[in-house]
Write a protein that holds these residues in place. Structure first.
Motif, PDB file in Angstrom:
ATOM      1  N   LEU A 152      77.090 -66.926 -15.384  1.00 44.43           N
ATOM      2  CA  LEU A 152      75.755 -66.527 -15.443  1.00 44.43           C
ATOM      3  C   LEU A 152      76.476 -64.571 -16.375  1.00 44.43           C
ATOM      4  CD1 LEU A 152      73.312 -67.151 -12.141  1.00 44.43           C
ATOM      5  CD2 LEU A 152      73.253 -67.857 -14.424  1.00 44.43           C
ATOM      6  N   ALA A 153      76.815 -64.337 -15.972  1.00 40.53           N
ATOM      7  CA  ALA A 153      77.868 -63.355 -16.693  1.00 40.53           C
ATOM      8  C   ALA A 153      77.539 -63.441 -18.285  1.00 40.53           C
ATOM      9  CB  ALA A 153      79.336 -62.919 -15.930  1.00 40.53           C
ATOM     10  N   GLY A 154      78.658 -64.974 -18.042  1.00 40.31           N
ATOM     11  CA  GLY A 154      79.065 -64.634 -19.384  1.00 40.31           C
ATOM     12  C   GLY A 154      78.054 -65.508 -20.600  1.00 40.31           C
ATOM     13  N   ILE A 155      77.046 -66.196 -20.287  1.00 38.14           N
ATOM     14  CA  ILE A 155      75.914 -66.638 -20.966  1.00 38.14           C
ATOM     15  C   ILE A 155      75.421 -65.375 -21.283  1.00 38.14           C
ATOM     16  CG2 ILE A 155      75.208 -68.764 -20.265  1.00 38.14           C
ATOM     17  CD1 ILE A 155      72.975 -68.068 -18.257  1.00 38.14           C
ATOM     18  N   LEU A 184      78.597 -48.432 -18.324  1.00 39.35           N
ATOM     19  CA  LEU A 184      77.303 -48.664 -17.614  1.00 39.35           C
ATOM     20  C   LEU A 184      77.380 -49.784 -17.302  1.00 39.35           C
ATOM     21  CD1 LEU A 184      75.033 -47.297 -16.488  1.00 39.35           C
ATOM     22  CD2 LEU A 184      73.822 -48.210 -18.426  1.00 39.35           C
ATOM     23  N   GLU A 185      77.278 -50.603 -16.215  1.00 38.08           N
ATOM     24  CA  GLU A 185      77.058 -51.503 -15.487  1.00 38.08           C
ATOM     25  C   GLU A 185      75.156 -52.542 -16.033  1.00 38.08           C
ATOM     26  OE1 GLU A 185      78.026 -51.673 -10.844  1.00 38.08           O
ATOM     27  OE2 GLU A 185      79.118 -50.665 -11.549  1.00 38.08           O
ATOM     28  N   ILE A 186      75.568 -53.288 -16.407  1.00 39.51           N
ATOM     29  CA  ILE A 186      73.632 -53.598 -16.283  1.00 39.51           C
ATOM     30  C   ILE A 186      73.010 -54.836 -16.199  1.00 39.51           C
ATOM     31  CG2 ILE A 186      73.740 -51.998 -19.096  1.00 39.51           C
ATOM     32  CD1 ILE A 186      74.081 -55.143 -21.090  1.00 39.51           C
ATOM     33  N   LEU A 187      74.503 -55.231 -15.696  1.00 42.06           N
ATOM     34  CA  LEU A 187      73.750 -56.464 -14.841  1.00 42.06           C
ATOM     35  C   LEU A 187      75.126 -56.781 -13.462  1.00 42.06           C
ATOM     36  CD1 LEU A 187      73.479 -57.580 -17.700  1.00 42.06           C
ATOM     37  CD2 LEU A 187      72.121 -59.883 -16.752  1.00 42.06           C
ATOM     38  N   GLU A 188      74.328 -57.162 -12.613  1.00 43.83           N
ATOM     39  CA  GLU A 188      75.203 -58.206 -11.968  1.00 43.83           C
ATOM     40  C   GLU A 188      75.145 -59.118 -11.296  1.00 43.83           C
ATOM     41  OE1 GLU A 188      76.731 -57.626  -6.983  1.00 43.83           O
ATOM     42  OE2 GLU A 188      76.381 -55.795  -8.122  1.00 43.83           O
ATOM     43  N   THR A 189      76.190 -60.545 -11.835  1.00 47.05           N
ATOM     44  CA  THR A 189      75.248 -61.103 -11.729  1.00 47.05           C
ATOM     45  C   THR A 189      76.590 -62.418 -10.803  1.00 47.05           C
ATOM     46  OG1 THR A 189      77.088 -62.272 -12.966  1.00 47.05           O
ATOM     47  CG2 THR A 189      74.908 -62.297 -13.787  1.00 47.05           C
ATOM     48  N   PRO A 190      75.704 -63.568  -9.592  1.00 50.20           N
ATOM     49  CA  PRO A 190      76.756 -63.718  -8.657  1.00 50.20           C
ATOM     50  C   PRO A 190      78.209 -64.636  -9.115  1.00 50.20           C
ATOM     51  CG  PRO A 190      74.815 -65.103  -8.574  1.00 50.20           C
ATOM     52  CD  PRO A 190      74.824 -63.811  -9.350  1.00 50.20           C
ATOM     53  N   LEU A 195      83.160 -67.875  -8.729  1.00 47.14           N
ATOM     54  CA  LEU A 195      81.925 -67.891  -7.685  1.00 47.14           C
ATOM     55  C   LEU A 195      82.395 -66.643  -7.035  1.00 47.14           C
ATOM     56  CD1 LEU A 195      82.425 -71.103  -6.376  1.00 47.14           C
ATOM     57  CD2 LEU A 195      81.050 -70.503  -8.721  1.00 47.14           C
ATOM     58  N   GLN A 196      82.400 -65.244  -7.778  1.00 49.47           N
ATOM     59  CA  GLN A 196      82.596 -64.268  -7.053  1.00 49.47           C
ATOM     60  C   GLN A 196      81.643 -62.968  -7.936  1.00 49.47           C
ATOM     61  OE1 GLN A 196      85.923 -61.460  -7.476  1.00 49.47           O
ATOM     62  NE2 GLN A 196      86.597 -62.811  -8.120  1.00 49.47           N
ATOM     63  N   PRO A 197      80.683 -61.839  -7.303  1.00 49.52           N
ATOM     64  CA  PRO A 197      80.588 -61.401  -8.347  1.00 49.52           C
ATOM     65  C   PRO A 197      81.101 -60.974  -9.490  1.00 49.52           C
ATOM     66  CG  PRO A 197      79.747 -60.461  -6.260  1.00 49.52           C
ATOM     67  CD  PRO A 197      80.999 -61.514  -6.003  1.00 49.52           C
ATOM     68  N   HIS A 198      79.838 -60.587 -10.635  1.00 52.30           N
ATOM     69  CA  HIS A 198      80.647 -60.379 -11.611  1.00 52.30           C
ATOM     70  C   HIS A 198      79.501 -59.152 -12.585  1.00 52.30           C
ATOM     71  CE1 HIS A 198      83.111 -63.834 -12.020  1.00 52.30           C
ATOM     72  NE2 HIS A 198      83.971 -62.835 -12.851  1.00 52.30           N
ATOM     73  N   ARG A 253      84.980 -59.104 -13.409  1.00 49.18           N
ATOM     74  CA  ARG A 253      84.753 -58.944 -11.981  1.00 49.18           C
ATOM     75  C   ARG A 253      84.199 -57.887 -11.613  1.00 49.18           C
ATOM     76  NH1 ARG A 253      89.976 -60.916  -9.748  1.00 49.18           N
ATOM     77  NH2 ARG A 253      91.030 -60.731 -11.900  1.00 49.18           N
ATOM     78  N   LYS A 254      83.745 -57.842 -10.524  1.00 54.70           N
ATOM     79  CA  LYS A 254      83.087 -56.198  -9.665  1.00 54.70           C
ATOM     80  C   LYS A 254      84.628 -55.543  -9.590  1.00 54.70           C
ATOM     81  CE  LYS A 254      79.183 -54.281  -6.581  1.00 54.70           C
ATOM     82  NZ  LYS A 254      78.768 -54.819  -5.606  1.00 54.70           N
ATOM     83  N   ASN A 255      84.798 -56.408  -8.666  1.00 56.52           N
ATOM     84  CA  ASN A 255      86.476 -55.717  -8.561  1.00 56.52           C
ATOM     85  C   ASN A 255      87.356 -54.973  -8.894  1.00 56.52           C
ATOM     86  OD1 ASN A 255      87.769 -57.886  -9.155  1.00 56.52           O
ATOM     87  ND2 ASN A 255      87.767 -58.673  -6.653  1.00 56.52           N
ATOM     88  N   GLN A 256      86.978 -55.707 -10.626  1.00 53.53           N
ATOM     89  CA  GLN A 256      87.481 -54.645 -11.459  1.00 53.53           C
ATOM     90  C   GLN A 256      87.639 -53.344 -12.356  1.00 53.53           C
ATOM     91  OE1 GLN A 256      91.183 -55.693 -12.440  1.00 53.53           O
ATOM     92  NE2 GLN A 256      90.935 -56.573 -10.060  1.00 53.53           N
TER      93      GLN A 256
END
Length: 266
Positions: free
Chosen positions: A148-151, A138-144, A102-105, A121-124
């Motif tokens: 959601l990142a997985g699907i 390149l980052e293409i999505l940022e999910t909460p 439950l953190q930004p991915h 994870r965003k912090n990685q």
């Protein structure tokens, strides 16, 4: 100089080129400083990263029992679409799962041997790309959350690989790609529920690795079959040490092995 300790993945600093540090107990090695020096590696024993017992490593640095019990080795680690913490559903340890899931991915495109899609994870960021030996990403999505990142990744895997060819990556058999244009095309294949998280305007991250000579025919060092090895270090890329005789050693895939590392004066 002699160092001893249990292997865990090298820590990195995204400078030009990347700086690599291997932490061994109370000591650490900056491998960038050891280019063109002779290094000896000797397998001593095992140490599971979870229970810390001298038990054979099964996968990901864990003994067999910890691999099937520890929350750090659950299936959602490799398959983020299996994450359920957002539903308050426990897999192995709900507190840990909520903390991690439950953190930004970030869903990203990376180019190491060819274009691949991945989740981290965003912090990685950019650590994950460095570990994969990507020279551009390149980052293409940022999910909460991780689910959601997985699907999103699952949907895109039908159109772009999610694997890295480690031999091509180490041979530096690569070409630059327009990741931004590629990402724009892939947006059409995303599930509707994740499209609001698409990053419309972003720029590529370029990564330089400390490599003086790439192997033409890389051969992987297996310390369980060859407990002692010695060679001249010519580079570091991904989580691999690259030696003059074409031998390569993947630190990450040998996590949980206790080794002695000797720096030999040439």
């Amino acid at each position: 100089m002699m160092f001893e300790g249990v292997l865990t993945k090298m820590r990195t600093e995204n400078s030009k080129p990347v700086n690599y540090y291997l932490v061994l107990d109370t000591n650490y090695i900056n491998f960038n400083q050891l280019l063109n020096k002779t290094i000896g590696i000797k397998f001593l024993r095992f140490e599971c990263l979870n229970c810390h017992l001298d038990k054979p490593i099964y996968r990901q640095g864990f003994c067999r029992s910890c691999f099937f019990e520890a929350p750090q080795a659950a299936d959602w680690i490799i398959r983020p679409e299996l994450s359920q913490a957002h539903l308050d559903v426990e897999d192995r340890d709900l507190v840990y799962e909520k903390e991690m899931q439950l953190q930004p991915h970030i869903v990203y495109l990376a180019n190491s041997s060819s274009i691949k899609v991945g989740v981290t994870r965003k912090n990685q960021v950019p650590t994950r790309w460095i570990d994969q030996g990507a020279h551009e990403a390149l980052e293409i999505l940022e999910t909460p959350n991780r689910y959601l990142a997985g699907i999103a990744e699952v949907a895109l895997k039908d159109h772009v690989s999610d694997k890295t060819n480690w031999r091509k990556m180490l041979q530096n058999d690569i070409k630059d790609e327009d990741l931004k244009a590629y990402g724009a095309e892939l947006k059409n294949y995303l599930p509707e529920e994740v499209k609001p998280y698409f990053i419309e305007d972003n720029s590529e991250t370029n990564i330089e690795f400390p490599v003086e000579a790439y192997p033409e025919k890389p051969k992987s060092l297996n310390l369980l079959k060859t407990p002692e090895y010695q060679g001249v270090l010519k580079g570091i890329k991904g989580q691999y040490l690259i030696f003059e005789d074409q031998t390569v050693f993947n630190i990450r895939s040998n996590e949980g092995l206790v080794v002695a590392i000797e720096v030999i004066v040439n």
